[in-house]
Scaffold this active site. Sequence first.
Site, mmCIF file in Angstrom:
data_model
loop_
_atom_site.group_PDB
_atom_site.id
_atom_site.type_symbol
_atom_site.label_atom_id
_atom_site.label_comp_id
_atom_site.label_asym_id
_atom_site.label_seq_id
_atom_site.Cartn_x
_atom_site.Cartn_y
_atom_site.Cartn_z
ATOM 1 C CB CYS A 112 -29.845 -5.452 -26.387
ATOM 2 S SG CYS A 112 -28.662 -6.122 -27.576
ATOM 3 N NE ARG A 154 -28.543 -6.330 -22.891
ATOM 4 C CZ ARG A 154 -27.928 -7.425 -23.309
ATOM 5 N NH1 ARG A 154 -26.669 -7.648 -22.999
ATOM 6 N NH2 ARG A 154 -28.578 -8.309 -24.016
#
Length: 127
Positions: A105, A103
Amino acid sequence: MLETIYTEHAPKPIGPYAQGIKVGEFVYPAGQLGVDPLSGKLVADTIKEQTEQAIKNLSAVLEEAGSSLEQVVKTTCYLSTMENFQGFNEVYEEQFNGHKPARTCFAVQELPLKALCEIEVVAVLKK
């Protein structure tokens, strides 16, 4: 060969793009906001509710393509402010139910419809 993915269980695109594209063994859904597929409006003003709806929208596109949240290999998450990071993470972790894709972010200046978050993923097809 590219295949365009469309489902009524996710919001209609608000611009010139597809809900998702399937190519080879991969699915590339468009980034999803916390928009209700029926009304085309944000579901609420809280990060938790918008995050939950964004993930539901992604799940609908993935399912239509023959994939699922469990098949996601990478997510990119955009937040309107990092002040929402904790609330976002709580819902994200719950919705991914123990699955932990790679991920990225970060916060951005602004998102479409003044949304609090947008999530995009890359997934593999179910075998």
